[in-house]
Motif scaffolding. Sequence first.
Motif, PDB file in Angstrom:
ATOM      1  N   ALA A  23      -5.631 111.179  -4.553  1.00 55.50           N
ATOM      2  CA  ALA A  23      -6.731 111.617  -5.224  1.00 55.50           C
ATOM      3  C   ALA A  23      -7.437 111.029  -6.233  1.00 55.50           C
ATOM      4  O   ALA A  23      -8.786 110.843  -6.202  1.00 55.50           O
ATOM      5  CB  ALA A  23      -5.577 112.705  -5.986  1.00 55.50           C
ATOM      6  N   LYS A  24      -7.145 109.961  -6.741  1.00 56.60           N
ATOM      7  CA  LYS A  24      -7.613 109.051  -7.776  1.00 56.60           C
ATOM      8  C   LYS A  24      -8.763 108.048  -6.751  1.00 56.60           C
ATOM      9  O   LYS A  24      -9.803 107.839  -7.391  1.00 56.60           O
ATOM     10  CB  LYS A  24      -6.854 108.062  -8.756  1.00 56.60           C
ATOM     11  N   GLU A  25      -7.832 107.295  -5.654  1.00 54.78           N
ATOM     12  CA  GLU A  25      -8.817 106.530  -5.065  1.00 54.78           C
ATOM     13  C   GLU A  25     -10.047 106.959  -4.264  1.00 54.78           C
ATOM     14  O   GLU A  25     -11.243 106.601  -3.670  1.00 54.78           O
ATOM     15  CB  GLU A  25      -7.429 105.872  -3.995  1.00 54.78           C
ATOM     16  N   THR A  26      -9.546 108.432  -3.878  1.00 52.54           N
ATOM     17  CA  THR A  26     -11.053 109.481  -3.142  1.00 52.54           C
ATOM     18  C   THR A  26     -11.539 110.270  -4.261  1.00 52.54           C
ATOM     19  O   THR A  26     -12.695 111.669  -3.758  1.00 52.54           O
ATOM     20  CB  THR A  26     -10.182 110.375  -2.238  1.00 52.54           C
ATOM     21  N   PHE A  27     -11.625 110.209  -5.160  1.00 54.77           N
ATOM     22  CA  PHE A  27     -12.279 111.280  -6.297  1.00 54.77           C
ATOM     23  C   PHE A  27     -12.083 112.833  -5.821  1.00 54.77           C
ATOM     24  O   PHE A  27     -12.694 112.926  -6.358  1.00 54.77           O
ATOM     25  CB  PHE A  27     -13.935 110.654  -6.265  1.00 54.77           C
ATOM     26  N   THR A  28     -10.938 113.054  -6.044  1.00 54.84           N
ATOM     27  CA  THR A  28     -10.055 114.137  -4.850  1.00 54.84           C
ATOM     28  C   THR A  28      -9.390 114.547  -6.428  1.00 54.84           C
ATOM     29  O   THR A  28      -9.076 114.235  -7.271  1.00 54.84           O
ATOM     30  CB  THR A  28      -9.604 114.070  -3.719  1.00 54.84           C
ATOM     31  N   SER A  29      -8.419 115.522  -5.901  1.00 53.46           N
ATOM     32  CA  SER A  29      -7.468 116.426  -6.896  1.00 53.46           C
ATOM     33  C   SER A  29      -5.999 116.131  -5.987  1.00 53.46           C
ATOM     34  O   SER A  29      -6.432 116.383  -4.057  1.00 53.46           O
ATOM     35  CB  SER A  29      -7.536 117.803  -7.423  1.00 53.46           C
ATOM     36  N   GLN A  30      -5.206 116.402  -6.340  1.00 53.45           N
ATOM     37  CA  GLN A  30      -3.404 116.568  -5.504  1.00 53.45           C
ATOM     38  C   GLN A  30      -3.733 117.693  -4.672  1.00 53.45           C
ATOM     39  O   GLN A  30      -2.882 117.773  -3.004  1.00 53.45           O
ATOM     40  CB  GLN A  30      -2.848 116.205  -6.805  1.00 53.45           C
ATOM     41  N   ALA A  31      -4.358 118.907  -5.588  1.00 56.40           N
ATOM     42  CA  ALA A  31      -4.508 120.229  -4.880  1.00 56.40           C
ATOM     43  C   ALA A  31      -4.740 120.010  -3.523  1.00 56.40           C
ATOM     44  O   ALA A  31      -4.420 120.505  -1.924  1.00 56.40           O
ATOM     45  CB  ALA A  31      -4.459 121.095  -5.631  1.00 56.40           C
ATOM     46  N   THR A  32      -5.812 119.291  -3.041  1.00 50.98           N
ATOM     47  CA  THR A  32      -6.720 118.690  -1.761  1.00 50.98           C
ATOM     48  C   THR A  32      -6.298 118.263  -0.986  1.00 50.98           C
ATOM     49  O   THR A  32      -5.974 118.450   0.294  1.00 50.98           O
ATOM     50  CB  THR A  32      -8.304 118.656  -2.554  1.00 50.98           C
ATOM     51  N   ILE A  33      -5.665 117.182  -1.601  1.00 49.43           N
ATOM     52  CA  ILE A  33      -4.740 116.183  -0.695  1.00 49.43           C
ATOM     53  C   ILE A  33      -3.813 117.150   0.036  1.00 49.43           C
ATOM     54  O   ILE A  33      -3.459 116.778   1.233  1.00 49.43           O
ATOM     55  CB  ILE A  33      -4.129 114.929  -1.008  1.00 49.43           C
ATOM     56  N   SER A  34      -2.959 117.642  -1.066  1.00 49.92           N
ATOM     57  CA  SER A  34      -2.256 118.638  -0.185  1.00 49.92           C
ATOM     58  C   SER A  34      -2.257 119.841   0.796  1.00 49.92           C
ATOM     59  O   SER A  34      -1.440 120.304   1.644  1.00 49.92           O
ATOM     60  CB  SER A  34      -1.431 119.597  -1.071  1.00 49.92           C
ATOM     61  N   LYS A  71      -1.502 120.180   4.695  1.00 48.70           N
ATOM     62  CA  LYS A  71      -0.722 121.605   5.193  1.00 48.70           C
ATOM     63  C   LYS A  71      -1.847 122.429   6.314  1.00 48.70           C
ATOM     64  O   LYS A  71      -0.976 122.595   7.769  1.00 48.70           O
ATOM     65  CB  LYS A  71      -0.998 122.373   4.176  1.00 48.70           C
ATOM     66  N   LYS A  72      -3.332 122.056   6.326  1.00 49.32           N
ATOM     67  CA  LYS A  72      -4.447 122.550   7.310  1.00 49.32           C
ATOM     68  C   LYS A  72      -4.084 121.395   8.949  1.00 49.32           C
ATOM     69  O   LYS A  72      -4.082 122.281   9.398  1.00 49.32           O
ATOM     70  CB  LYS A  72      -5.215 122.287   6.741  1.00 49.32           C
ATOM     71  N   LEU A  73      -3.712 120.327   8.431  1.00 51.72           N
ATOM     72  CA  LEU A  73      -3.433 119.660   9.462  1.00 51.72           C
ATOM     73  C   LEU A  73      -1.960 119.701   9.929  1.00 51.72           C
ATOM     74  O   LEU A  73      -1.176 119.423  11.550  1.00 51.72           O
ATOM     75  CB  LEU A  73      -3.488 118.237   9.807  1.00 51.72           C
ATOM     76  N   GLY A  74      -0.721 120.737   9.823  1.00 49.50           N
ATOM     77  CA  GLY A  74       0.070 120.670  10.483  1.00 49.50           C
ATOM     78  C   GLY A  74       1.129 120.250   9.796  1.00 49.50           C
ATOM     79  O   GLY A  74       2.480 120.346  10.279  1.00 49.50           O
ATOM     80  N   PHE A  75       0.718 119.594   8.656  1.00 47.06           N
ATOM     81  CA  PHE A  75       2.680 118.873   8.144  1.00 47.06           C
ATOM     82  C   PHE A  75       2.579 120.370   6.592  1.00 47.06           C
ATOM     83  O   PHE A  75       2.132 121.064   5.591  1.00 47.06           O
ATOM     84  CB  PHE A  75       1.626 117.647   7.557  1.00 47.06           C
ATOM     85  N   LYS A  76       4.219 119.600   6.429  1.00 44.35           N
ATOM     86  CA  LYS A  76       4.489 120.552   4.904  1.00 44.35           C
ATOM     87  C   LYS A  76       3.879 119.856   4.066  1.00 44.35           C
ATOM     88  O   LYS A  76       3.613 120.997   2.624  1.00 44.35           O
ATOM     89  CB  LYS A  76       6.478 120.359   5.216  1.00 44.35           C
ATOM     90  N   GLY A  77       3.442 118.534   3.909  1.00 39.98           N
ATOM     91  CA  GLY A  77       2.593 118.213   2.644  1.00 39.98           C
ATOM     92  C   GLY A  77       2.362 116.656   2.608  1.00 39.98           C
ATOM     93  O   GLY A  77       2.995 116.028   4.177  1.00 39.98           O
ATOM     94  N   PHE A  78       2.226 116.196   1.382  1.00 38.66           N
ATOM     95  CA  PHE A  78       1.163 114.577   2.061  1.00 38.66           C
ATOM     96  C   PHE A  78       2.457 113.665   1.936  1.00 38.66           C
ATOM     97  O   PHE A  78       1.886 112.721   3.146  1.00 38.66           O
ATOM     98  CB  PHE A  78       1.086 114.497   0.828  1.00 38.66           C
ATOM     99  N   GLN A  79       3.402 114.085   1.567  1.00 33.78           N
ATOM    100  CA  GLN A  79       4.620 113.132   2.441  1.00 33.78           C
ATOM    101  C   GLN A  79       4.851 113.127   3.491  1.00 33.78           C
ATOM    102  O   GLN A  79       5.263 111.605   4.847  1.00 33.78           O
ATOM    103  CB  GLN A  79       6.132 113.916   1.960  1.00 33.78           C
ATOM    104  N   GLU A  80       4.983 113.720   4.376  1.00 32.91           N
ATOM    105  CA  GLU A  80       4.999 114.276   6.163  1.00 32.91           C
ATOM    106  C   GLU A  80       4.068 114.124   6.546  1.00 32.91           C
ATOM    107  O   GLU A  80       3.577 112.698   7.637  1.00 32.91           O
ATOM    108  CB  GLU A  80       5.376 115.287   6.377  1.00 32.91           C
ATOM    109  N   PHE A  81       2.715 113.966   5.945  1.00 33.14           N
ATOM    110  CA  PHE A  81       1.192 113.194   6.396  1.00 33.14           C
ATOM    111  C   PHE A  81       1.531 111.414   6.502  1.00 33.14           C
ATOM    112  O   PHE A  81       1.245 111.416   7.212  1.00 33.14           O
ATOM    113  CB  PHE A  81       0.009 114.226   5.912  1.00 33.14           C
TER     114      PHE A  81
END
Length: 259
Positions: free
Chosen positions: A42-53, A57-67
Amino acid sequence: MNSLYKKLHYKMEELSPIEKSILKYCLRNIEEVSAMTAEELAKETFTSQATISRMAKKLGFKGFQEFKFAIKSYDKQEKSYVTTGYSIDFEQRIKNMVKQISTSLSSLSEVQINEIAFLIAQSENIEFFGVGGSMPICLAAARKLSFLGKKANARIDWDELTVMANNLTSDDLAVVVSHSGETVGILSYASKLIKKKVPIVAIVGAPNSTLESMADYTLFAEMTAVYYDDVDLSSRISLSGLLDILLMQYAEKYYEKLE
């Protein structure tokens, strides 16, 4: 077809522009992202953890760890046929290079090359698609075709490549260059080109790839992937050689007719 590619392909259009930018960053920096936490990304992409999560999930993963695990596994799969450069002596390295070039050129079909040359002559625009180490090859080939009087381009920006894949028509021609024939971004462009009924010529360094199954014509280059740790020093000279032969054949048959 690679399972990760299918998952990304069918879900990518659901992403917001910000989420797509995060995905682009991840696919361009797989090794680094594989070692990051969601907070660090999130810091590297200037976004938020919520956006990354939400992206994961939109890509079909349970969360960032699975992605993260999926893209790391995909990266390992692409390098599964890799050799390292440490244990090869100088003479063997030269022999390997000569063999790659010789095998690639000797396997060419004059009939197929002439058919592709004719397709180039008939096409309104020629667009080259390549990323990473294949990009300079595309830029050089587009430049040569431009000098021969054809409308030809190669783009370096991900978004520009996407726009061109969406905007080409059946009157144009796409030349897609890929070492593995399995790169996610390249396959995404190829899918868009198929929907637009754009003829595809693939130049690949691996047989039986997904890209081959999507192309109208495929030229194979004998290649050995060489990595020193995570540094890709694989030679693309065979890919370049195939394109050079194709362009020479086109020039021989059609250049004078364009003058």
